[in-house]
Write an enzyme that holds these catalytic residues in place. Sequence first.
Site, PDB file in Angstrom:
ATOM      1  N   ARG A  22       0.847  -1.194   0.000  1.00 34.78           N
ATOM      2  CA  ARG A  22       0.000   0.000   0.000  1.00 34.78           C
ATOM      3  C   ARG A  22       0.881   1.242   0.000  1.00 34.78           C
ATOM      4  O   ARG A  22       1.536   1.545   1.000  1.00 34.78           O
ATOM      5  CB  ARG A  22      -0.931   0.005   1.217  1.00 34.78           C
ATOM      6  CG  ARG A  22      -1.784   1.281   1.294  1.00 34.78           C
ATOM      7  CD  ARG A  22      -2.980   1.169   2.223  1.00 34.78           C
ATOM      8  NE  ARG A  22      -2.649   1.017   3.614  1.00 34.78           N
ATOM      9  CZ  ARG A  22      -3.535   1.138   4.619  1.00 34.78           C
ATOM     10  NH1 ARG A  22      -4.803   1.416   4.350  1.00 34.78           N
ATOM     11  NH2 ARG A  22      -3.157   0.957   5.868  1.00 34.78           N
ATOM     12  N   ASP A  42      -3.657   2.413  14.081  1.00 35.59           N
ATOM     13  CA  ASP A  42      -2.900   3.143  13.068  1.00 35.59           C
ATOM     14  C   ASP A  42      -3.473   4.551  12.959  1.00 35.59           C
ATOM     15  O   ASP A  42      -4.264   4.985  13.801  1.00 35.59           O
ATOM     16  CB  ASP A  42      -2.879   2.396  11.735  1.00 35.59           C
ATOM     17  CG  ASP A  42      -4.256   2.293  11.084  1.00 35.59           C
ATOM     18  OD1 ASP A  42      -5.207   2.960  11.551  1.00 35.59           O
ATOM     19  OD2 ASP A  42      -4.379   1.541  10.095  1.00 35.59           O
TER      20      ASP A  42
END
Length: 531
Positions: free
Chosen positions: A167, A447
């Site tokens: 990603r 996160d």
Amino acid sequence: MNKELVNLAYGLKFDGFWKPELEDVFSTDALKFIRVLDQKFGTERKQLLLERKLRNENWYQQKPEFPKLTQSIREGDWKVAPVPEDLQDRRVEITGPVDRKMIINALNSGAKVFMADFEDSNAPSWANIVFGQLNLFQAVRGTIELIDEERGKEYRLNSETATLMVRPRGLHLEEKHFICDDQAVSASLFDFGLYFFNNAQALVEKGSGPYFYLPKIEYYQEAAWWNEVFNFSEAYLNLKPGTIKATVLIETINASFQLDEILYSLREHSAGLNCGRWDYLFSYIKRYKEHPDYIFPDRDALTMETDFMRAYSRRVIQVCHKRGAHAMGGMAAQIPIKNDPFTNEAAYAKVRADKLREVEDGHDGTWVAHPALVPIALEIFNERMPESNQIAKQFPEYQIAAEDLVAKPQGQVTEAGLRKNISVGIQYLAAWLSGQGAAAINHLMEDAATAEISRTQLWHWLHRKVQLSDGRDLSRDLFERFYHEELSLLETEINPQWKDRLRTAARSFHQMVTAPELKEFLTTELYHTLT
């Protein structure tokens, strides 16, 4: 890397530390590719971001509807191209940052796929970015290892490992350590370009390919931009068209209205869609923060069982299966709780229930944040989905209207929820500013999405002067009291590794929560503080 040669030949200015072991990653040909990508696609990226900003202004005032201009795409009879064999079975995917130990453990975890993350679970310091690229370079070639002399442990790859996906950072971010034509290059193109140029051929030769997750897409035009990047990149390395495969994270409320269009834009490169839960809530609150009828309750009340979240996930499944694509479920962020088996089992029970809902609703796979959760998720999906995926299952009974995607959330705002957002938000920012993008907080692996929803909810509640469940109005004075009390607790309770950045994190978090305007992304606001 000869810095002078790079500057002279390719017009790139380098502003980061350099170590000889990075030579494999930063060849002059790789840097030339970055420059070509940024010159060819950088201007359009900025235009897309401008258009995004304009479209988002007063978005909540528009009638919720699927775009009229693309009705023919939604009604058309088409499917995405098939994915390669190593992407057919994705029943459990593990995600995490690109540090060396994480990569080895995740690839060895027994999950079908590992998504190596340069974005939300990675603090984008120069060291994390460049050594992340080196780690992946070695992982692709099977040479990555870690020798921990202090603990007497050695980490190497097993003979069989998970399929690797990567990603890159979102379109809104830049990489300030490389300057092209006097401007920082796109972080998306930097992360994608280096990984692709260095590893695509090696991946193809071993029977895999360059596979990606695309974050923070808001409109199908942004997916179409990525498709053009992919087409150009494949031609640049003389790879077969469609070699690149990409899964788009549906983590913005805007994108949920354009699922067919996003898949269509990437149809030769598509590997499906994924439900990005916390970012989706973050986006929803941003877009509806000024709506007079919307007050978002505590984030713990906004589960996947909530009407609008269930509509969103089922629409992802329905559209993906209609188009022959994988519909990936969301994250289980729990991590093992040592020395407390009762609490640990209660946490694992939540994981099981969540994964059971996903597979029964029709998802073809799911995410976990910790290797200990892989066998739990595998057990559920193996039992309920014995085949590689369940794309063939269609769900005509999922009658989801545009209004269902923005159904007004129900629930209360509590003092406990408010304090939790303050504490978790500050802790995560302290970890992020310390260079740690995946942070264990309250037995969850958090996160950037967690910090984003925490500070966005606080801004929303404070600026709307919301009434708490006990009848008190959330005044600025009351917020300040909660803020200082939680900060005082963190002075003694926060992870010692993050303590040096606690005050900076708390000050930055406070400024963003109390600012007159809600900032779009904290990662753009604090990037220069980090670096």
